[in-house]
Design a protein around this motif. Structure first.
Motif, PDB file in Angstrom:
ATOM      1  N   ALA A 179      -3.895  14.461  -3.132  1.00 54.41           N
ATOM      2  CA  ALA A 179      -2.743  13.756  -2.551  1.00 54.41           C
ATOM      3  C   ALA A 179      -1.933  13.077  -3.659  1.00 54.41           C
ATOM      4  N   GLU A 180      -2.626  12.484  -4.614  1.00 52.69           N
ATOM      5  CA  GLU A 180      -1.942  11.801  -5.721  1.00 52.69           C
ATOM      6  C   GLU A 180      -1.133  12.808  -6.548  1.00 52.69           C
ATOM      7  N   ARG A 181      -1.776  13.943  -6.839  1.00 52.64           N
ATOM      8  CA  ARG A 181      -1.092  14.932  -7.696  1.00 52.64           C
ATOM      9  C   ARG A 181       0.101  15.548  -6.981  1.00 52.64           C
ATOM     10  N   LEU A 182      -0.070  15.874  -5.715  1.00 57.45           N
ATOM     11  CA  LEU A 182       1.045  16.507  -4.998  1.00 57.45           C
ATOM     12  C   LEU A 182       2.193  15.525  -4.753  1.00 57.45           C
ATOM     13  N   THR A 183       1.844  14.292  -4.366  1.00 56.72           N
ATOM     14  CA  THR A 183       2.937  13.339  -4.086  1.00 56.72           C
ATOM     15  C   THR A 183       3.648  12.943  -5.385  1.00 56.72           C
ATOM     16  N   SER A 184       2.929  12.940  -6.507  1.00 58.29           N
ATOM     17  CA  SER A 184       3.591  12.619  -7.786  1.00 58.29           C
ATOM     18  C   SER A 184       4.451  13.789  -8.255  1.00 58.29           C
ATOM     19  N   LYS A 185       3.953  14.992  -8.059  1.00 57.47           N
ATOM     20  CA  LYS A 185       4.724  16.156  -8.517  1.00 57.47           C
ATOM     21  C   LYS A 185       5.966  16.380  -7.650  1.00 57.47           C
ATOM     22  N   MET A 244      -5.092   6.624   3.665  1.00 56.73           N
ATOM     23  CA  MET A 244      -4.099   7.686   3.805  1.00 56.73           C
ATOM     24  C   MET A 244      -2.674   7.146   3.650  1.00 56.73           C
ATOM     25  N   LEU A 245      -2.457   5.910   4.121  1.00 57.50           N
ATOM     26  CA  LEU A 245      -1.099   5.356   4.055  1.00 57.50           C
ATOM     27  C   LEU A 245      -0.623   5.169   2.614  1.00 57.50           C
ATOM     28  N   TYR A 246      -1.548   5.083   1.690  1.00 59.84           N
ATOM     29  CA  TYR A 246      -1.182   4.949   0.277  1.00 59.84           C
ATOM     30  C   TYR A 246      -0.376   6.178  -0.179  1.00 59.84           C
ATOM     31  N   TYR A 247      -0.709   7.337   0.385  1.00 60.86           N
ATOM     32  CA  TYR A 247      -0.031   8.582  -0.011  1.00 60.86           C
ATOM     33  C   TYR A 247       0.997   9.024   1.029  1.00 60.86           C
ATOM     34  N   PHE A 248       0.686   8.763   2.297  1.00 61.33           N
ATOM     35  CA  PHE A 248       1.518   9.267   3.392  1.00 61.33           C
ATOM     36  C   PHE A 248       2.102   8.072   4.142  1.00 61.33           C
ATOM     37  N   PRO A 249       3.412   7.825   4.030  1.00 60.90           N
ATOM     38  CA  PRO A 249       3.975   6.645   4.686  1.00 60.90           C
ATOM     39  C   PRO A 249       3.931   6.713   6.212  1.00 60.90           C
ATOM     40  N   ASP A 270      -8.078  21.945  -7.909  1.00 63.06           N
ATOM     41  CA  ASP A 270      -7.043  22.549  -8.774  1.00 63.06           C
ATOM     42  C   ASP A 270      -6.428  23.775  -8.100  1.00 63.06           C
ATOM     43  N   HIS A 271      -7.286  24.594  -7.504  1.00 60.84           N
ATOM     44  CA  HIS A 271      -6.784  25.804  -6.838  1.00 60.84           C
ATOM     45  C   HIS A 271      -5.811  25.436  -5.717  1.00 60.84           C
ATOM     46  N   VAL A 272      -6.216  24.484  -4.880  1.00 56.35           N
ATOM     47  CA  VAL A 272      -5.353  24.119  -3.745  1.00 56.35           C
ATOM     48  C   VAL A 272      -4.051  23.493  -4.273  1.00 56.35           C
ATOM     49  N   PHE A 273      -4.173  22.676  -5.303  1.00 60.08           N
ATOM     50  CA  PHE A 273      -2.978  22.075  -5.893  1.00 60.08           C
ATOM     51  C   PHE A 273      -2.008  23.167  -6.348  1.00 60.08           C
ATOM     52  N   ARG A 274      -2.547  24.194  -6.976  1.00 55.05           N
ATOM     53  CA  ARG A 274      -1.700  25.285  -7.486  1.00 55.05           C
ATOM     54  C   ARG A 274      -1.007  26.025  -6.351  1.00 55.05           C
ATOM     55  N   VAL A 275      -1.786  26.411  -5.335  1.00 53.40           N
ATOM     56  CA  VAL A 275      -1.172  27.245  -4.294  1.00 53.40           C
ATOM     57  C   VAL A 275      -0.191  26.447  -3.427  1.00 53.40           C
ATOM     58  N   VAL A 276      -0.529  25.193  -3.158  1.00 56.64           N
ATOM     59  CA  VAL A 276       0.410  24.383  -2.364  1.00 56.64           C
ATOM     60  C   VAL A 276       1.673  24.121  -3.195  1.00 56.64           C
ATOM     61  N   SER A 277       1.487  23.818  -4.492  1.00 57.13           N
ATOM     62  CA  SER A 277       2.651  23.606  -5.370  1.00 57.13           C
ATOM     63  C   SER A 277       3.553  24.839  -5.383  1.00 57.13           C
ATOM     64  N   ASP A 278       2.926  26.021  -5.487  1.00 57.69           N
ATOM     65  CA  ASP A 278       3.728  27.258  -5.540  1.00 57.69           C
ATOM     66  C   ASP A 278       4.607  27.364  -4.304  1.00 57.69           C
ATOM     67  N   ILE A 281       0.836  -1.209   0.000  1.00 61.61           N
ATOM     68  CA  ILE A 281       0.000   0.000   0.000  1.00 61.61           C
ATOM     69  C   ILE A 281       0.870   1.257   0.000  1.00 61.61           C
ATOM     70  N   ILE A 282       1.798   1.337   0.932  1.00 58.40           N
ATOM     71  CA  ILE A 282       2.645   2.533   1.026  1.00 58.40           C
ATOM     72  C   ILE A 282       3.550   2.585  -0.205  1.00 58.40           C
ATOM     73  N   ASN A 283       3.762   3.785  -0.704  1.00 58.74           N
ATOM     74  CA  ASN A 283       4.652   3.988  -1.850  1.00 58.74           C
ATOM     75  C   ASN A 283       6.001   3.294  -1.622  1.00 58.74           C
ATOM     76  N   ARG A 284       6.410   2.475  -2.574  1.00 55.80           N
ATOM     77  CA  ARG A 284       7.618   1.649  -2.416  1.00 55.80           C
ATOM     78  C   ARG A 284       8.870   2.472  -2.111  1.00 55.80           C
ATOM     79  N   GLN A 285       8.955   3.632  -2.779  1.00 54.61           N
ATOM     80  CA  GLN A 285      10.162   4.449  -2.562  1.00 54.61           C
ATOM     81  C   GLN A 285      10.239   4.963  -1.125  1.00 54.61           C
ATOM     82  N   LYS A 286       9.070   5.095  -0.520  1.00 51.36           N
ATOM     83  CA  LYS A 286       9.047   5.711   0.806  1.00 51.36           C
ATOM     84  C   LYS A 286       8.973   4.672   1.930  1.00 51.36           C
TER      85      LYS A 286
END
Ligand code: GLA
Length: 720
Positions: free
Chosen positions: A504-510, A530-535, A450-458, A312-317
Motif C-alpha cells: 500500500a505504501e509503495r503503490l500510494t507513493s508511486k 487502512m485509513l493511513y493509506y486509503f482515505p 514485489d510481483h504484485v507491485f509490478r503488475v498493478v503498477s503496469d 492518520i489519513i494522508n494530508r493531501q487526500k
C-alpha cells in the motif's frame, strides 16, 4: 504538555482536556496515577497515588502486592497474576519478567513506527524505557499527546539488548489501569453486510475480551472498544475509547482485578503469534489511540474523526474533494462487455457523476469468482481495446476512470497459481479451506509483494486511471509460509499485514494522484491502519438505506464520515430485498463519501433527474462531510427515527439528515434537539422556513417531520 517532576518521579501528560499521570514507584516500577479530565498535578496525587497501591521495597517479592498495582505494562510470572502485556521466553523456557524504570526522554514530534501506519505529525512524545530485571529485554513505552486533541497515542518497542535470541509469545501495544470498573463495555461487532453494530454490556469481574484471529481486523469485531460510565450519553458523561491503528489479528481486553480496578490493554492477538527477537533487534508494536471524553460518546467520536483526518489519513487526500463515482458491481456483476460498460459511462456522465469505477471481472479469465485472481492483465475478449478504450470513453464523457483490484489474493485457476503455487499461504499436502473459492497470497515474502507491485503498477501506468478500489475478500487459514523457518511460523499473520502495508505504501507513493479506496467484502477491514493509506473505505456490501443508518451510525463512533464510502443502489435492494424511495437512498448516502452502485442506463427519467439534484446538493455539503463535526441526534437502534447532523467548525453551516422507519401513532409530534450550533447565532432552517437562535434549536428543538415509512429528510441550516 508533558512534564517530568524528578522529586516525585512523576510524568504528567496533558492533552486538550485530559491528563494522564504516571509515576515511578518506590521500587522503580512504572504505574498509573490518573487518567481522566484535566487536573493539576498536585503533589498529593502521586503521594496518595489516587487509588493504586504502591509497593514498598519489602513488598517486592510478595506476589499479593504486585497483583494490585496499576502498572503501565504488565509483566508475566512475578507476582502479577493478571493477563500480562508481554511474555518473553528465553532459550531455557523461563519467561518471568519484572519491569523496572531505566530512563526516559521527552521530545517534539511522533515516534517512528517503521513499516506500520502511525500518527504522522506534531505533538510531543514521552518515551519511557523499562528494563526487565530477569531478561535482556528493554521495553520502551511511547506516549504522544497533542495540545488540540483528546487522543493519546501509545505503543511499545521491545528490544533484545543481549546476544541470545528470545521469543515473544505476546507483545501488546499498551496497558493501563483505571481505579474502578463501574463502566459498561462497548464494542462494534457484526458480520458480512452488517458491520460495526454497537453492543454494550456491563463489566463484571474477570475479563471482557474482543479479538480477531483472521489476520484482518474483520467484519466480526472492529479493533475498537469503549468504556462507558453508566450515565454516559451522546452528549454527557465520561467514556474512554480505544482504537488500534492496525489491520491484522488483534485483541482488546478489560480485566477487572480482585480489588476492583480495571486493567485495559491490547495489541496484536497472541493466538498463533510468536516472534523471535535476535540479539540487538527490536519488535515494534502497532499504535493504539486512546480517547478520553468527559462529554459523552459524541465528543469521543469527533475527537477520533479529527485525529484520523488530521494525523492518520494522508494530508493531501484527507480534505480533498472526493470523486462521485458510479461503480458497476451491482449493476452488472460479472456479466459485462465493452458495450455494456460504455452504456453505463454514457448514461452516467450527463447526470453529473464524475468517475466510473470498473469492478471485479475485467482481468484474466474472470467470469465468476472461481478463477482469475492474480492475473492482473486485461481480458481483451471481454473488453475489446482493453482498459485504454474504457478510459478513453470516460475521458470523452468528461469522466475519470477507476479500477478494482484484489491484490492480496490468488485463484487456483489462474496463470499465477499454475506458475507459482507456493505463492499461496498454506501447507503442502493439506487441503486448504477456500473462502470465496480463493487462496491468500503469501505477503510475508518480498518477492510476492514485489510481483504484485509490478503488475498493478503496469496496469496503473497503462492508461489514465485515477481511482483504485482495493478489495480483500477472505481471511487466512492454514497459516503456513514456505519461506519462514519453523520457529518463525508464528510471525506469519503480522508479517502478512506488514506486507500489505508495504504494498500500500509503495503503490500510494508511486501513484500520489490516484485515490485508493479500501474494501474487504464490504467493511471487513475498516480500521485506522487502512485509513493511513486509503482515505475512504467501502463501508458495507449492504446498501439498504435502512440498514445503512445503523451501520453508518456504528462506524461513526470512531471513524470520520468522510472515510465512509456510501452508495445509492438499485431497489429492491440486493441484500435485503427492501424497496426504499430513491431520494431517501440519496439522503442516507450523503452522510459519507457518496456515489452510485447501479446501472444508470436502467434509471427512469424521474430517477435520472433525482441523481442530478442529489449530486448538485451533495456538492453543497461536500465540505461539511470532509471537515465538519458529526452530531448523532436520534439513534436508529433505539428510536423509530434516525438523524445525524454535520456542523462546520465555524458553526455557520450545518446539514441535518435523517429517516423515519416504521410509522407508529403520533411519533412525529415529538421534538428533537439540535446540537453543535452556536447558541447566540441566528440560523435559518431552509426547508422549514424557520429562523431561530442556536440556543432555541438546541434546547427547544424541532418537530420530527411527518413522513411515510422509510422516508428520509434533509435540512440545510445556515447562520443568517
Ligand atoms: C466484494 C466487494 C464488492 C465487490 C465484490 C467484487 O464483495 O465488497 O463491492 O467489489 O467484492 O467481487
Amino acid at each position: 504538555m508533558i512534564d517530568y517532576c524528578s522529586k516525585t518521579r512523576t510524568f504528567t501528560l496533558n492533552g486538550k482536556s485530559f491528563s494522564y499521570i504516571m509515576y515511578v514507584n518506590e521500587v522503580g516500577m512504572l504505574q498509573n496515577v490518573y487518567y481522566g479530565a484535566s487536573v493539576a498535578n498536585d503533589e498529593y496525587l502521586t503521594r496518595v497515588c489516587a487509588y493504586g497501591r504502591s509497593p514498598k521495597p519489602d513488598d517486592l517479592n510478595r506476589d499479593y502486592v504486585q497483583d494490585y498495582v496499576p502498572f503501565e505494562y504488565g509483566a508475566y510470572g512475578r507476582g502479577d497474576f493478571r493477563a500480562p502485556s508481554a511474555v518473553i521466553v528465553r532459550k531455557d523456557g523461563f519467561c518471568a519478567s519484572r519491569l523496572l524504570y531505566k530512563s526516559h526522554k521527552i521530545y517534539d514530534g511522533v515516534p517512528e513506527v517503521a513499516g506500520m501506519p502511525h500518527a504522522r505529525s506534531g505533538g510531543k512524545t514521552l518515551a519511557v524505557t523499562l528494563k526487565d530485571e530477569l531478561s535482556p529485554a528493554e521495553i520502551t513505552l511511547n506516549y504522544t499527546v497533542w495540545d488540540d486533541s483528546d487522543v493519546l497515542v501509545r505503543n511499545a518497542v521491545i528490544k533484545n539488548t543481549g546476544k541470545e535470541k528470545f521469543v515473544l509469545d505476546r507483545a501488546y501495544s499498551f496497558c493501563t489501569a483505571l481505579p474502578d470498573h463501574d463502566y459498561d463495555f462497548m464494542r462494534l461487532q457484526g458480520r458480512w453486510a452488517n458491520e460495526r453494530i454497537p453492543e454494550t454490556t456491563p463489566l463484571g469481574h474477570g475479563t471482557v475480551r474482543i479479538e480477531s484471529s483472521r489476520a484482518a481486523s474483520s467484519h466480526v469485531m472492529n479493533p475498537f472498544m469503549a468504556l462507558i460510565r453508566k450515565n454516559c450519553s451522546e452528549s454527557t458523561g465520561e467514556c474512554i475509547g480505544i482504537n488500534l491503528i492496525y489491520s491484522g489479528s488483534f485483541v482488546l481486553t478489560a480485566e477487572c482485578s480482585q480489588d476492583g480496578n480495571l486493567r485495559i490493554q491490547g495489541g496484536i492477538n497472541e493466538l498463533g503469534f510468536s516472534w523471535t527477537v535476535d540479539g540487538g533487534d527490536s519488535f515494534v508494536t502497532p499504535q493504539a489511540a486512546l480517547c478520553y471524553s468527559a462529554d459523552g460518546l459524541g465528543h469521543m467520536s469527533r475527537e477520533f474523526a479529527d485525529f484520523y483526518r488530521d494525523r492518520i489519513i494522508n494530508r493531501q487526500k484527507a480534505f480533498a474533494r472526493r470523486p462521485i463515482v458510479i461503480n458497476n458491481w451491482e449493476g452488472t456483476y460479472f456479466d459485462f462487455d465493452r458495450e455494456k460498460l460504455f452504456s453505463i459511462i454514457d448514461a452516467a456522465a450527463p447526470l453529473g457523476i464524475d468517475t466510473f469505477v470498473l469492478d471485479d471481472g475485467w482481468f484474466g479469465k474472470r467470469d465468476s469468482d472461481t478463477s482469475g485472481l492474480g492475473d492482473w492483465f486485461v481480458n481483451t475478449k471481454k473488453l475489446d481495446g482493453g482498459l485504454a478504450a474504457v478510459a478513453e470513453r470516460c475521458r470523452k464523457n468528461g469522466m475519470k476512470f477507476g479500477l478494482w483490484f484484489e491484490p492480496e489474493m490468488i485463484s487456483e485457476d489462474s496463470d499465477l497459481y499454475r506458475a507459482h503455487p507456493d505463492y499461496a499461504i498454506g501447507k503442502r499436502g493439506v487441503e486448504p479451506c477456500r473462502g470465496r473459492n480463493q487462496l491468500v497470497l503469501d505477503f510475508t515474502r518480498s518477492e510476492v509483494v514485489d510481483h504484485v507491485f509490478r503488475v498493478v503498477s503496469d496496469i496503473l501506468e497503462s492508461c489514465d486511471i485515477s481511482y483504485v478500489k482495493w478489495d480483500m475478500n477472505r481471511n487466512i487459514t492454514e497459516f503456513f509460509s514456505a519461506s519462514l523457518d519453523a520457529e518463525r511460523q508464528g510471525e506469519l499473520a503480522h508479517r502478512y499485514i506488514l506486507g500489505v502495508y508495504d504494498l500500500a505504501e509503495r503503490l500510494t507513493s508511486k501513484f500520489p494522484d490516484v485515490l485508493f479506496e479500501g474494501c474487504a467484502g464490504g467493511g471487513g477491514r475498516f480500521d485506522g491502519g487502512m485509513l493511513y493509506y486509503f482515505p475512504q473505505i467501502w463501508t458495507s456490501d449492504d446498501t439498504d438505506a435502512y440498514e445503512r443508518t445503523k451501520i453508518q451510525w456504528g462506524t461513526s463512533l470512531c471513524y470520520p464520515v468522510s472515510a465512509m464510502s456510501c452508495h445509492v443502489s438499485a431497489c429492491p435492494n440486493h441484500q435485503t430485498q427492501r424497496t426504499i424511495d430513491f431520494s431517501t437512498r440519496g439522503i442516507i448516502a450523503s452522510l459519507g463519501t457518496t456515489g452510485y452502485e447501479l446501472d444508470p442506463s436502467k434509471l427512469c427519467e424521474k430517477e435520472k433527474a433525482l441523481v442530478k439534484t442529489q449530486i448538485e446538493d451533495y456538492k453543497k455539503i461536500a465540505e461539511l462531510v470532509l471537515r465538519g463535526d458529526l452530531y448523532r441526534l436520534i439513534n436508529p437502534y433505539v428510536d423509530n427515527y434516525f438523524c445525524e447532523m454535520l456542523v462546520s467548525k465555524d458553526k455557520n453551516h450545518a446539514y441535518l439528515a435523517g429517516e423515519r422507519f416504521h410509522g407508529v401513532p403520533c411519533d412525529y409530534d415529538m421534538f428533537f434537539k439540535l446540537e453543535g450550533l452556536d447558541p447566540d447565532k441566528k440560523y435559518m432552517v431552509k426547508e422549514l422556513g424557520i429562523t431561530a437562535y442556536g440556543k432555541t434549536l438546541m434546547h427547544a428543538g424541532l418537530l420530527l417531520p411527518r413522513l411515510p415509512d422509510f422516508t428520509g429528510f434533509a435540512w440545510h441550516i445556515d447562520a443568517v
